[in-house]
Motif scaffolding. Structure first.
Motif, short mmCIF file in Angstrom:
data_model
loop_
_atom_site.label_atom_id
_atom_site.label_comp_id
_atom_site.label_asym_id
_atom_site.label_seq_id
_atom_site.Cartn_x
_atom_site.Cartn_y
_atom_site.Cartn_z
N PRO A 2 0.83 -1.13 -0.22
CA PRO A 2 0.37 0.20 -0.09
C PRO A 2 1.10 1.64 0.17
O PRO A 2 1.97 1.57 0.56
N SER A 4 0.16 4.19 1.98
CA SER A 4 0.34 4.20 2.90
C SER A 4 1.67 3.71 3.71
O SER A 4 2.87 3.90 4.55
N ILE A 28 1.44 8.03 -6.59
CA ILE A 28 0.02 7.61 -7.98
C ILE A 28 0.06 6.09 -8.34
O ILE A 28 1.40 6.04 -8.92
N ARG A 29 -0.94 5.46 -8.21
CA ARG A 29 -0.26 4.26 -8.58
C ARG A 29 -1.54 3.77 -9.58
O ARG A 29 -3.37 3.95 -9.11
N GLN A 34 -8.94 1.53 -10.76
CA GLN A 34 -8.47 2.20 -9.94
C GLN A 34 -7.78 3.32 -10.64
O GLN A 34 -6.26 2.96 -10.36
N GLU A 36 -4.38 5.72 -7.41
CA GLU A 36 -4.43 5.80 -5.88
C GLU A 36 -3.17 7.52 -5.69
O GLU A 36 -1.78 6.60 -6.38
N CYS A 38 -1.35 9.68 -2.85
CA CYS A 38 -0.70 10.01 -1.50
C CYS A 38 -0.04 10.92 -2.06
O CYS A 38 0.78 10.69 -2.99
N ARG A 71 -3.06 9.64 4.29
CA ARG A 71 -4.67 8.95 3.46
C ARG A 71 -3.77 8.31 2.01
O ARG A 71 -3.16 8.97 1.58
N VAL A 72 -4.84 7.55 1.81
CA VAL A 72 -4.70 7.18 0.65
C VAL A 72 -6.25 7.81 0.26
O VAL A 72 -6.77 6.76 0.29
N HIS A 73 -5.67 8.72 -1.62
CA HIS A 73 -7.04 8.24 -1.90
C HIS A 73 -6.95 7.69 -3.30
O HIS A 73 -6.06 7.31 -4.16
N ARG A 74 -8.33 7.22 -3.77
CA ARG A 74 -8.98 6.12 -4.76
C ARG A 74 -10.17 6.58 -5.38
O ARG A 74 -10.66 7.09 -4.70
N ARG A 77 -10.65 4.20 -12.26
CA ARG A 77 -9.71 4.83 -13.41
C ARG A 77 -10.86 5.54 -14.83
O ARG A 77 -11.28 4.79 -15.10
#
Length: 129
Positions: A2, A4, A28-29, A34, A36, A38, A71-74, A77
């Motif tokens: 993850p 985070s 960014i992933r 999607q 992700e 951070c 925090r990680v935002h999703r 995509r």
């Protein structure tokens, strides 16, 4: 792993090293379904697509003042998008729009030309999906 956890590993590594300056980070992933994000500190993340994506940033930094919660935002995509991660050496106009039809190279040059601060360094990473 993850995002985070990656941020926590970087923070832990900074605390055990002789490097004592704060580190701001944007990650960014891109996954099949999607995106992700951070972003911690004085960095920027822009994503332009037909679905309008907003990326919240976190105060603090890694090293001396990490946030209590990373925090990680999703977001789903989008079919097509252009994304840019940048350092605080850019000062973007509030209504700056990335051109999803231009090459990544053109977008990076445009970001630099429009917003690079004359007395700071600027790091820009642009990619399309």
């Amino acid at each position: 792993m993850p995002l985070s956890d990656i941020a926590r590993l970087i923070d832990a590594g900074l605390k055990t090293s002789a490097y004592d300056r704060p580190v701001d980070i944007a990650m960014i992933r891109v996954l099949p379904e999607q995106l992700e994000f951070c972003a911690i500190g004085n960095v920027g993340v822009l994503v332009e697509s037909t679905s309008g994506i907003s990326v919240p940033l976190q105060d603090g930094n890694l090293g001396p003042m990490p946030p209590k919660e990373i925090r990680v935002h999703r977001v789903p995509r989008p079919g097509r998008f252009t994304a840019a991660l940048h350092s605080d050496g850019l000062s973007l106009p509030h209504e700056f729009i990335l051109d999803i039809n231009s090459s990544a190279d053109h977008v990076a040059r445009q970001l630099y030309d429009v917003s690079a601060l004359p007395d700071d360094d600027a790091t820009i990473v642009v990619f399309r999906g």
